[in-house]
Design a protein around this motif. Sequence first.
Motif, PDB file in Angstrom:
ATOM      1  N   MET A   1      -1.469   7.096  15.531  1.00  0.00           N
ATOM      2  CA  MET A   1      -0.314   7.494  14.748  1.00  0.00           C
ATOM      3  C   MET A   1       0.755   6.413  14.852  1.00  0.00           C
ATOM      4  O   MET A   1       1.015   5.864  15.910  1.00  0.00           O
ATOM      5  CB  MET A   1       0.232   8.825  15.260  1.00  0.00           C
ATOM      6  CG  MET A   1       1.400   9.324  14.462  1.00  0.00           C
ATOM      7  SD  MET A   1       1.735  11.033  14.934  1.00  0.00           S
ATOM      8  CE  MET A   1       3.272  11.234  14.108  1.00  0.00           C
ATOM      9  N   ASN A   2       1.373   6.112  13.738  1.00  0.00           N
ATOM     10  CA  ASN A   2       2.429   5.111  13.671  1.00  0.00           C
ATOM     11  C   ASN A   2       3.779   5.756  13.943  1.00  0.00           C
ATOM     12  O   ASN A   2       4.040   6.864  13.498  1.00  0.00           O
ATOM     13  CB  ASN A   2       2.466   4.486  12.275  1.00  0.00           C
ATOM     14  CG  ASN A   2       1.220   3.715  11.954  1.00  0.00           C
ATOM     15  OD1 ASN A   2       0.948   2.703  12.573  1.00  0.00           O
ATOM     16  ND2 ASN A   2       0.446   4.197  11.001  1.00  0.00           N
TER      17      ASN A   2
ATOM     18  N   GLU B   1       7.470  -5.432   1.848  1.00  0.00           N
ATOM     19  CA  GLU B   1       6.517  -5.323   2.955  1.00  0.00           C
ATOM     20  C   GLU B   1       6.207  -3.862   3.270  1.00  0.00           C
ATOM     21  O   GLU B   1       5.047  -3.491   3.453  1.00  0.00           O
ATOM     22  CB  GLU B   1       7.065  -6.015   4.212  1.00  0.00           C
ATOM     23  CG  GLU B   1       7.023  -7.507   4.172  1.00  0.00           C
ATOM     24  CD  GLU B   1       5.624  -8.055   4.366  1.00  0.00           C
ATOM     25  OE1 GLU B   1       4.841  -7.475   5.139  1.00  0.00           O
ATOM     26  OE2 GLU B   1       5.328  -9.085   3.738  1.00  0.00           O
ATOM     27  N   PHE B   2       7.252  -3.039   3.350  1.00  0.00           N
ATOM     28  CA  PHE B   2       7.044  -1.625   3.664  1.00  0.00           C
ATOM     29  C   PHE B   2       6.264  -0.931   2.551  1.00  0.00           C
ATOM     30  O   PHE B   2       5.338  -0.166   2.829  1.00  0.00           O
ATOM     31  CB  PHE B   2       8.375  -0.917   3.922  1.00  0.00           C
ATOM     32  CG  PHE B   2       8.203   0.490   4.403  1.00  0.00           C
ATOM     33  CD1 PHE B   2       7.584   0.755   5.614  1.00  0.00           C
ATOM     34  CD2 PHE B   2       8.641   1.556   3.646  1.00  0.00           C
ATOM     35  CE1 PHE B   2       7.399   2.060   6.059  1.00  0.00           C
ATOM     36  CE2 PHE B   2       8.473   2.866   4.084  1.00  0.00           C
ATOM     37  CZ  PHE B   2       7.847   3.109   5.292  1.00  0.00           C
ATOM     38  N   GLN B   3       6.602  -1.218   1.318  1.00  0.00           N
ATOM     39  CA  GLN B   3       5.884  -0.608   0.198  1.00  0.00           C
ATOM     40  C   GLN B   3       4.414  -1.039   0.202  1.00  0.00           C
ATOM     41  O   GLN B   3       3.525  -0.223  -0.065  1.00  0.00           O
ATOM     42  CB  GLN B   3       6.553  -0.972  -1.132  1.00  0.00           C
ATOM     43  CG  GLN B   3       7.919  -0.352  -1.315  1.00  0.00           C
ATOM     44  CD  GLN B   3       7.897   1.163  -1.241  1.00  0.00           C
ATOM     45  OE1 GLN B   3       6.957   1.823  -1.684  1.00  0.00           O
ATOM     46  NE2 GLN B   3       8.945   1.733  -0.661  1.00  0.00           N
ATOM     47  N   ASN B   4       4.154  -2.295   0.522  1.00  0.00           N
ATOM     48  CA  ASN B   4       2.765  -2.779   0.592  1.00  0.00           C
ATOM     49  C   ASN B   4       1.990  -2.061   1.694  1.00  0.00           C
ATOM     50  O   ASN B   4       0.822  -1.699   1.509  1.00  0.00           O
ATOM     51  CB  ASN B   4       2.724  -4.288   0.821  1.00  0.00           C
ATOM     52  CG  ASN B   4       3.133  -5.074  -0.399  1.00  0.00           C
ATOM     53  OD1 ASN B   4       3.105  -4.590  -1.518  1.00  0.00           O
ATOM     54  ND2 ASN B   4       3.546  -6.311  -0.167  1.00  0.00           N
ATOM     55  N   LEU B   5       2.639  -1.875   2.841  1.00  0.00           N
ATOM     56  CA  LEU B   5       1.984  -1.149   3.936  1.00  0.00           C
ATOM     57  C   LEU B   5       1.652   0.280   3.522  1.00  0.00           C
ATOM     58  O   LEU B   5       0.563   0.783   3.809  1.00  0.00           O
ATOM     59  CB  LEU B   5       2.881  -1.135   5.173  1.00  0.00           C
ATOM     60  CG  LEU B   5       3.057  -2.460   5.901  1.00  0.00           C
ATOM     61  CD1 LEU B   5       4.140  -2.341   6.972  1.00  0.00           C
ATOM     62  CD2 LEU B   5       1.748  -2.916   6.520  1.00  0.00           C
ATOM     63  N   LEU B   6       2.597   0.930   2.854  1.00  0.00           N
ATOM     64  CA  LEU B   6       2.362   2.312   2.403  1.00  0.00           C
ATOM     65  C   LEU B   6       1.220   2.388   1.397  1.00  0.00           C
ATOM     66  O   LEU B   6       0.374   3.284   1.487  1.00  0.00           O
ATOM     67  CB  LEU B   6       3.627   2.903   1.775  1.00  0.00           C
ATOM     68  CG  LEU B   6       4.745   3.325   2.715  1.00  0.00           C
ATOM     69  CD1 LEU B   6       5.932   3.843   1.903  1.00  0.00           C
ATOM     70  CD2 LEU B   6       4.282   4.381   3.697  1.00  0.00           C
ATOM     71  N   GLN B   7       1.207   1.472   0.447  1.00  0.00           N
ATOM     72  CA  GLN B   7       0.170   1.494  -0.583  1.00  0.00           C
ATOM     73  C   GLN B   7      -1.216   1.245  -0.005  1.00  0.00           C
ATOM     74  O   GLN B   7      -2.210   1.748  -0.520  1.00  0.00           O
ATOM     75  CB  GLN B   7       0.479   0.462  -1.663  1.00  0.00           C
ATOM     76  CG  GLN B   7       1.659   0.847  -2.526  1.00  0.00           C
ATOM     77  CD  GLN B   7       2.008  -0.226  -3.543  1.00  0.00           C
ATOM     78  OE1 GLN B   7       1.365  -1.270  -3.627  1.00  0.00           O
ATOM     79  NE2 GLN B   7       3.053   0.029  -4.319  1.00  0.00           N
TER      80      GLN B   7
ATOM     81  N   VAL C   1      -3.251   5.326   3.368  1.00  0.00           N
ATOM     82  CA  VAL C   1      -2.961   6.715   3.018  1.00  0.00           C
ATOM     83  C   VAL C   1      -2.449   7.484   4.238  1.00  0.00           C
ATOM     84  O   VAL C   1      -1.538   8.304   4.116  1.00  0.00           O
ATOM     85  CB  VAL C   1      -4.210   7.403   2.424  1.00  0.00           C
ATOM     86  CG1 VAL C   1      -3.969   8.884   2.198  1.00  0.00           C
ATOM     87  CG2 VAL C   1      -4.619   6.725   1.129  1.00  0.00           C
ATOM     88  N   ARG C   2      -2.982   7.198   5.399  1.00  0.00           N
ATOM     89  CA  ARG C   2      -2.525   7.879   6.614  1.00  0.00           C
ATOM     90  C   ARG C   2      -1.062   7.545   6.911  1.00  0.00           C
ATOM     91  O   ARG C   2      -0.282   8.409   7.300  1.00  0.00           O
ATOM     92  CB  ARG C   2      -3.406   7.514   7.799  1.00  0.00           C
ATOM     93  CG  ARG C   2      -3.195   8.456   8.974  1.00  0.00           C
ATOM     94  CD  ARG C   2      -4.190   8.205  10.067  1.00  0.00           C
ATOM     95  NE  ARG C   2      -3.554   7.258  10.974  1.00  0.00           N
ATOM     96  CZ  ARG C   2      -4.177   6.480  11.816  1.00  0.00           C
ATOM     97  NH1 ARG C   2      -5.487   6.489  11.874  1.00  0.00           N
ATOM     98  NH2 ARG C   2      -3.529   5.669  12.609  1.00  0.00           N
ATOM     99  N   LEU C   3      -0.685   6.283   6.704  1.00  0.00           N
ATOM    100  CA  LEU C   3       0.700   5.877   6.891  1.00  0.00           C
ATOM    101  C   LEU C   3       1.604   6.608   5.893  1.00  0.00           C
ATOM    102  O   LEU C   3       2.709   7.021   6.238  1.00  0.00           O
ATOM    103  CB  LEU C   3       0.849   4.360   6.741  1.00  0.00           C
ATOM    104  CG  LEU C   3       2.255   3.809   6.936  1.00  0.00           C
ATOM    105  CD1 LEU C   3       2.756   4.077   8.355  1.00  0.00           C
ATOM    106  CD2 LEU C   3       2.282   2.309   6.634  1.00  0.00           C
ATOM    107  N   GLN C   4       1.130   6.784   4.678  1.00  0.00           N
ATOM    108  CA  GLN C   4       1.899   7.538   3.682  1.00  0.00           C
ATOM    109  C   GLN C   4       2.178   8.954   4.174  1.00  0.00           C
ATOM    110  O   GLN C   4       3.313   9.445   4.074  1.00  0.00           O
ATOM    111  CB  GLN C   4       1.144   7.608   2.355  1.00  0.00           C
ATOM    112  CG  GLN C   4       1.027   6.312   1.617  1.00  0.00           C
ATOM    113  CD  GLN C   4       0.115   6.435   0.417  1.00  0.00           C
ATOM    114  OE1 GLN C   4      -0.111   7.522  -0.119  1.00  0.00           O
ATOM    115  NE2 GLN C   4      -0.432   5.310  -0.020  1.00  0.00           N
ATOM    116  N   ASP C   5       1.160   9.602   4.705  1.00  0.00           N
ATOM    117  CA  ASP C   5       1.323  10.969   5.217  1.00  0.00           C
ATOM    118  C   ASP C   5       2.292  11.006   6.396  1.00  0.00           C
ATOM    119  O   ASP C   5       3.145  11.895   6.481  1.00  0.00           O
ATOM    120  CB  ASP C   5      -0.031  11.549   5.638  1.00  0.00           C
ATOM    121  CG  ASP C   5      -0.959  11.778   4.462  1.00  0.00           C
ATOM    122  OD1 ASP C   5      -0.458  11.892   3.309  1.00  0.00           O
ATOM    123  OD2 ASP C   5      -2.180  11.840   4.685  1.00  0.00           O
TER     124      ASP C   5
END
Length: 79
Positions: free
Chosen positions: A1-2, A24-30, A33-37
């Motif tokens: 978990m991040n 950078e943050f948007q790229n990581l999110l895209q 999927v787990r990071l998005q959640d």
Amino acid sequence: MNDISDLLRELLDRCGNNETLDSEFQNLLQADVRLQDEYKLWCNAHGYTVRNGYRDYINELVESQDSIWDNYKEFGNEI
């Protein structure tokens, strides 16, 4: 978990408070999927909107750092 707060502080240190951090943050999110959640849960837990939560957090963090330096200078301390 991040830990989203840690991730955002790391990005701020690495990228500065600018568009590079945002992309950078948007790229990581895209890319994750787990990071998005986890980000959605983090926003909910801290009262942020998913759309602007990371940016609101960064702005609050920068303002608090500025406030620390302002208080330091107020008491006659100069760097």
